[in-house]
Design a protein around this motif. Structure first.
Motif: not given
Length: 133
Positions: A4-7, A36-39, A112-116, A118-126
């Motif tokens: 997963r290439w990120s900006a 990221s690399i997802i396994f 974990i990547a799937q949760l990240k 599907s809204g999980g990252h927004k919850r983590y930012v909060a």
């Protein structure tokens, strides 16, 4: 495994992190460039870690094993991965003057990547903002 290439990290977040966490020290900001690399399995992830550690062209600067049973996941809102800060030290990198550039690689399981994503990252930012990070 899937890459997963990120900006690049947004300048606003980089400045926020410098002020909140690193007390203005830009040498501590090691995740401007991150991927990221997802396994599918822990075994695949472990094989990747071993390959990276055994690669003579890679300099490992930091390893954070958030999959370890010793890791207190309350510090990351339950998020788990193996986080590496790396440098590439090859003749080409030296010629380009980038052999000292540190970048971040997150090795994570697909669940974990799937949760990240599907809204999980927004919850983590909060969560992170509530902690002042």
């Amino acid at each position: 495994a899937a890459v997963r290439w990120s900006a690049l990290k947004r300048p606003e977040r980089a400045m926020e992190k410098l002020a909140r966490i690193y007390h203005g020290d830009p040498s501590r900001l090691l995740d401007v460039c991150r991927h990221s690399i997802i396994f599918k399995t822990v075994e695949e992830l472990a094989e990747c870690v071993e390959a990276i550690l055994g690669d003579g062209d890679v300099r490992v600067v930091v390893v954070k094993n958030r999959l370890s049973g010793d890791y207190d996941a309350s510090f990351s809102g339950g998020y788990r991965d193996v986080h590496l800060n790396l440098r590439m030290d090859t003749p080409a990198a030296r010629e380009l003057g980038i052999h000292l550039h540190v970048w971040e690689l997150q090795l994570m399981l697909g669940c974990i990547a799937q949760l990240k994503t599907s809204g999980g990252h927004k919850r983590y930012v909060a969560f992170r903002n509530a902690r002042g990070e």
